[in-house]
Design a protein around this motif. Structure first.
Motif, short mmCIF file in Angstrom:
data_model
loop_
_atom_site.label_atom_id
_atom_site.label_comp_id
_atom_site.label_asym_id
_atom_site.label_seq_id
_atom_site.Cartn_x
_atom_site.Cartn_y
_atom_site.Cartn_z
N UNK A 80 -19.24 40.75 18.15
CA UNK A 80 -18.70 41.88 17.40
C UNK A 80 -18.22 42.99 18.30
N UNK A 81 -18.97 43.30 19.34
CA UNK A 81 -18.57 44.34 20.29
C UNK A 81 -17.27 43.98 21.01
N UNK A 82 -17.15 42.72 21.42
CA UNK A 82 -15.92 42.28 22.09
C UNK A 82 -14.72 42.37 21.14
N UNK A 83 -14.93 41.99 19.88
CA UNK A 83 -13.83 42.06 18.91
C UNK A 83 -13.43 43.50 18.62
N UNK A 84 -14.39 44.42 18.62
CA UNK A 84 -14.06 45.83 18.36
C UNK A 84 -13.30 46.45 19.53
N UNK A 85 -13.52 45.96 20.73
CA UNK A 85 -12.79 46.50 21.88
C UNK A 85 -11.40 45.89 22.01
N UNK A 86 -11.15 44.80 21.28
CA UNK A 86 -9.82 44.18 21.27
C UNK A 86 -8.95 44.96 20.30
N UNK A 87 -7.77 45.44 20.75
CA UNK A 87 -6.91 46.21 19.84
C UNK A 87 -6.44 45.37 18.66
N UNK A 88 -6.59 45.90 17.47
CA UNK A 88 -6.13 45.23 16.27
C UNK A 88 -7.07 45.48 15.12
N UNK A 89 -6.54 45.38 13.93
CA UNK A 89 -7.34 45.70 12.75
C UNK A 89 -8.07 44.48 12.19
N UNK A 90 -7.53 43.29 12.38
CA UNK A 90 -8.21 42.08 11.91
C UNK A 90 -9.47 41.85 12.74
#
Length: 170
Positions: A80-90
């Motif tokens: 989840x942390x890695x996905x939140x640091x990836x730019x994008x809303x999905x």
């Protein structure tokens, strides 16, 4: 293979399309600010949830229990942390789902439910010739798990003697 295609080709294209759509509605600078805001909030939530999970795992270990749930939650929090640091809303939506305790538990249950059990057959040479052995890997708690421990002979058994039990026990 199809999952990797979705992950590395389709997802970035969808993210880019959504960023352009949002940027067209609220403006480019506001979209960039929103991406930074989700990263900041996500980092804050990750720190809080991660610390809480770490403390729960430590408490379980100190009481002699295996912190399996906390380990699964830790992996989910890292994703989840890695996905939140990836730019994008999905990716942010999926990342926030990993950080919200109720949704995180549901995601972990879904992943565990869809785990595939794999059986591995090996051939080994023993005094009677070749013999086959099967090892079963799957979710914890099912038969076939390996349990480690220490063994000491009882007073009525001679040293070096291991009771193999009956063939029905195996």
């Amino acid at each position: 293979m199809r999952g990797l295609f979705l992950l590395f080709v389709v997802m970035p294209v969808l993210e880019l399309w959504l960023l352009i759509q949002v940027g067209g509605q609220i403006g480019g600078l506001n979209t960039i600010a929103l991406v930074f805001l989700t990263a900041i909030i996500g980092t804050w939530l990750l720190r809080r949830q991660g610390l809480k999970t770490l403390l729960q795992a430590r408490t379980k270990m100190e009481s002699g229990q295996m912190p399996a749930k906390e380990m699964a939650e830790g992996i989910c929090l890292a994703v989840g942390g890695a996905l939140l640091l990836t730019p994008g809303f999905i990716t942010d939506a999926i990342g926030f789902a990993c950080l919200i305790p109720g949704l995180r538990t549901a995601l972990i249950a879904l992943v565990v439910k869809n785990l595939h059990v794999q059986t591995v057959h090996t051939q080994s040479f023993n005094s009677q010739g070749f013999g086959g052995q099967s090892y079963r890997r799957g979710p914890a708690g099912q038969s076939g798990d390996i349990i480690e421990g220490e063994w000491e002979p009882s007073a009525d058994q001679p040293k070096g003697h291991i009771d193999q039990g009956s063939s029905s026990d195996r």
